[in-house]
Write an enzyme that holds these catalytic residues in place. Structure first.
Site, PDB file in Angstrom:
ATOM      1  N   GLU A 318       0.845  -1.204   0.000  1.00 40.94           N
ATOM      2  CA  GLU A 318       0.000   0.000   0.000  1.00 40.94           C
ATOM      3  C   GLU A 318       0.881   1.256   0.000  1.00 40.94           C
ATOM      4  O   GLU A 318       0.478   2.305  -0.475  1.00 40.94           O
ATOM      5  CB  GLU A 318      -0.942  -0.011   1.219  1.00 40.94           C
ATOM      6  CG  GLU A 318      -2.189   0.836   1.010  1.00 40.94           C
ATOM      7  CD  GLU A 318      -3.265   0.565   2.038  1.00 40.94           C
ATOM      8  OE1 GLU A 318      -3.902  -0.510   1.975  1.00 40.94           O
ATOM      9  OE2 GLU A 318      -3.478   1.412   2.912  1.00 40.94           O
ATOM     10  N   HIS A 347       6.294 -27.224   2.104  1.00 38.26           N
ATOM     11  CA  HIS A 347       5.389 -28.251   1.565  1.00 38.26           C
ATOM     12  C   HIS A 347       4.317 -27.596   0.706  1.00 38.26           C
ATOM     13  O   HIS A 347       3.249 -28.155   0.488  1.00 38.26           O
ATOM     14  CB  HIS A 347       4.774 -29.053   2.714  1.00 38.26           C
ATOM     15  CG  HIS A 347       5.837 -29.677   3.567  1.00 38.26           C
ATOM     16  ND1 HIS A 347       6.309 -30.962   3.347  1.00 38.26           N
ATOM     17  CD2 HIS A 347       6.588 -29.161   4.570  1.00 38.26           C
ATOM     18  CE1 HIS A 347       7.281 -31.211   4.219  1.00 38.26           C
ATOM     19  NE2 HIS A 347       7.466 -30.134   4.962  1.00 38.26           N
ATOM     20  N   LYS A 451     -13.064   2.530  -2.692  1.00 43.29           N
ATOM     21  CA  LYS A 451     -14.203   2.865  -1.830  1.00 43.29           C
ATOM     22  C   LYS A 451     -15.266   3.595  -2.658  1.00 43.29           C
ATOM     23  O   LYS A 451     -16.461   3.326  -2.541  1.00 43.29           O
ATOM     24  CB  LYS A 451     -13.759   3.752  -0.659  1.00 43.29           C
ATOM     25  CG  LYS A 451     -12.930   3.023   0.398  1.00 43.29           C
ATOM     26  CD  LYS A 451     -12.558   3.936   1.561  1.00 43.29           C
ATOM     27  CE  LYS A 451     -11.561   3.268   2.512  1.00 43.29           C
ATOM     28  NZ  LYS A 451     -11.052   4.121   3.565  1.00 43.29           N
TER      29      LYS A 451
HETATM   30  O1  PA5 Z   1      -3.203   2.026   5.809  1.00 43.11           O
HETATM   31  C1  PA5 Z   1      -4.209   2.633   5.474  1.00 43.11           C
HETATM   32  O2  PA5 Z   1      -4.247   3.863   5.445  1.00 43.11           O
HETATM   33  C2  PA5 Z   1      -5.474   1.895   5.118  1.00 43.11           C
HETATM   34  O3  PA5 Z   1      -5.249   0.525   4.956  1.00 43.11           O
HETATM   35  C3  PA5 Z   1      -6.511   2.108   6.213  1.00 43.11           C
HETATM   36  O4  PA5 Z   1      -5.988   1.679   7.436  1.00 43.11           O
HETATM   37  C4  PA5 Z   1      -7.810   1.361   5.913  1.00 43.11           C
HETATM   38  O5  PA5 Z   1      -8.331   1.756   4.663  1.00 43.11           O
HETATM   39  C5  PA5 Z   1      -8.836   1.628   7.009  1.00 43.11           C
HETATM   40  O6  PA5 Z   1      -9.062   3.002   7.105  1.00 43.11           O
HETATM   41  P1  PA5 Z   1      -9.708   3.634   8.399  1.00 43.11           P
HETATM   42  O7  PA5 Z   1      -8.798   3.430   9.538  1.00 43.11           O
HETATM   43  O8  PA5 Z   1      -9.883   5.086   8.040  1.00 43.11           O
HETATM   44  O9  PA5 Z   1     -11.028   2.950   8.609  1.00 43.11           O
END
Ligand code: PA5
Length: 526
Positions: A318, A347, A451
């Site tokens: 990410e 395995h 989203k």
């Molecule tokens: O690392 C990130 O920014 C994302 O993976 C968020 O943690 C994830 O989308 C969840 O977002 P939020 O904490 O706003 O619900």
């Protein structure tokens, strides 16, 4: 294997009980000198980041996860105090839950349900598994980390009657993530069905003033803890997101913070060969040509660390998987991460690593201490732990033998300090790597795009359902539905949505015609 290369590149940090061996990566002697100018730029960028520069330009934010384990280095006194008082509050809340000073109407809390996703779940899940004591934990921990109804039913089944003494912690930085919102609503519904008041069982961790924060305040939840905008979800494990669930489970969070702080110290060094995060970032760069041409396979030989690869998959992918560089050029950067644990994976896919397509490099994680107590001998003089190490070393040898690069991280044992250290190590390696390849590691436009796309699909589904309901008793094929709701061109999407509605009786949508799937008709069954 070259003994002198091993000695030259073996980085041992005895005060951390940590070492990194990069000697089985096939770089030549010139690599480090070629990369040194870029690495020095990365050190300088990291220094600015720690001082509070806007290191996340796309969101116009500072990036402050390093301050979380060392509040006094935060750029203002106000921030330092906010971090320190939050850590104190977390410790106090956990202690009061454990003593029963904070309790459910039905008695002392026995279980913990953590509701969150992505960066608001993966860190807590990893730490819970790595440092938990199974049925000796202060609270039994469960997770809702998805919007899968059946998955949530499974978790609630496990909790069973103990829901009456289950504390729910809802975690969302933005406070508006649909999966987490749904998890919260599903949990609220389950508590209600059991005759319980959710707000007397709930704590929120979220950004100040978010939707979740407002709900928690209005409903009078037990506690609200902050999620600052300068901490990203995937780097929030040493903030309230990670610390509160861990403390409630009974994990030593002071140790976790201490380990992270020590690794921060070690990875601030501008001496490349003495900085383990710099070495990792450079090895990623070397192995993947600075553009993700090879995947990172993570093989911890320790069950407790099996979620580390899942956690790192998010932290790395990410952060690094970006379309544009810092100058707006299209670069489509990335670095794929996968793995599970050894020797189990031997395995599964290790066969391909040794003999198949050469599109990866491996990071082994070796843990020296086998277990708390003594081991039975499974062969004369040999324990299960000896086998585990033998498999690690043997696989490493076999990979080297077939020209596959690998690195090895060695830690003494899986303690809170070691886990904090590993988290801090990889957080900084990701930051350095992002500098080396010139991208912003701290935003996630792709997650936001997903989203938005889901929201427009849900609105299409609502339209289809309303159309069928308004025309109850009549049936329509997919093209007729598309033109009926003014969505011609979206037939394929409508096909998927209708099939899902027809599979879930509560939508009251039925499908007619068992022949051609594409000319089947759908109707609302009033
Ligand atoms: O690392 C990130 O920014 C994302 O993976 C968020 O943690 C994830 O989308 C969840 O977002 P939020 O904490 O706003 O619900």
């Amino acid at each position: 294997m070259n003994w002198s290369k091993f000695k030259a590149y073996y980085l041992n940090l005895p005060e951390l009980g940590f070492s990194l061996d990069i000697s089985r990566m096939s770089f030549d002697d010139a690599f480090f000198s070629t990369m040194e100018p870029k690495m020095q730029e990365a050190f300088a960028a990291m220094q600015d980041l720690e001082k509070g520069s806007i290191a996340n330009p796309d969101e116009n934010r500072m990036v402050g996860h390093y301050w979380l384990r060392n509040p006094q280095v935060a750029p203002t006194q106000e921030l330092s105090q906010s971090i320190q008082s939050t850590i104190d509050k977390i410790q106090a809340v956990a202690a009061r839950v454990h003593s029963g000073a904070i309790k459910a109407p039905a008695g002392k809390f026995t279980d913990l349900l953590v509701i969150g996703i992505g960066g608001s779940a993966l860190g807590p899940q990893f730490v819970s598994e790595a440092l938990g004591k199974k049925n000796r934990d202060a609270l039994k921990v469960h997770f809702f980390d998805n919007t899968d109804p059946d998955g949530m039913d499974g978790v609630l089944d496990v909790i069973g009657d103990d829901l009456k003494t289950t504390l729910s912690v809802v975690i969302s930085k933005s406070g508006g993530t649909p999966e987490t919102r749904n998890g919260m609503l599903e949990a609220q519904n389950a508590y209600k069905a059991a005759g319980l008041d959710f707000s007397a069982h709930a704590i929120a961790i979220t950004g100040e003033g978010s939707k979740l924060d407002t709900v928690a305040e209005q409903e009078g939840w037990i506690e609200r803890l902050p999620m600052w905008d300068w901490v990203g979800g995937r780097t929030s494990e040493t903030g309230p997101v990670g610390l509160l669930p861990a403390a409630l489970q009974g994990i030593d969070i002071a140790g976790l913070i201490e380990g992270a702080a020590k690794m921060d110290m070690a990875t601030r060094s501008a001496e490349t060969l003495k900085n383990p995060a710099a070495l990792l970032a450079l090895m990623w760069y070397y192995a993947s040509d600075g553009k993700g041409s090879k995947d990172m396979v993570l093989l911890p030989y320790k069950d407790r660390l099996q979620l580390f690869s899942k956690y790192l998959q998010q932290l790395v992918m990410e952060s690094i998987g970006k379309e544009l560089d810092l100058h707006g050029n299209k670069v489509n950067q990335g670095l794929s991460v996968y793995g599970n644990k050894g020797s189990t994976d031997q395995h599964a896919y290790v066969q391909q690593l040794r003999d198949g397509v050469h599109n990866f490099f491996v990071t082994f994680i070796e843990v020296l201490k086998d277990r708390k107590d003594t081991s039975v001998e499974v062969e004369t003089g040999v324990t299960s732990g000896d086998f585990l190490q033998g498999f690690l070393l043997g696989t490493r040898e076999a990979l080297t033998g077939s020209g596959r690069d690998s690195m090895t991280i060695t830690i003494d044992e899986v303690t809170p300090q070691a886990v904090g250290m590993l988290i801090a190590l990889y957080e900084r390696a990701v930051g350095f790597y992002a500098s080396l390849v010139g991208i912003n590691a701290y935003h996630q436009p792709g997650v936001e795009a997903g989203k938005k796309a889901a929201a427009s699909i849900l609105s299409l589904k609502t339209k289809i359902h309303a159309f069928l309901q308004e025309n109850a008793g009549k049936s329509f094929d997919l093209e007729q539905i598309a033109s009926g709701i003014g969505a011609s061109g979206s037939e394929e999407m409508i096909f998927k949505l209708c099939r899902h509605m027809a599979a879930n009786a509560q939508k009251q949508v039925v499908v007619e015609g068992s022949g051609d799937l594409f000319s089947a008709k759908y109707s609302f069954n009033a």
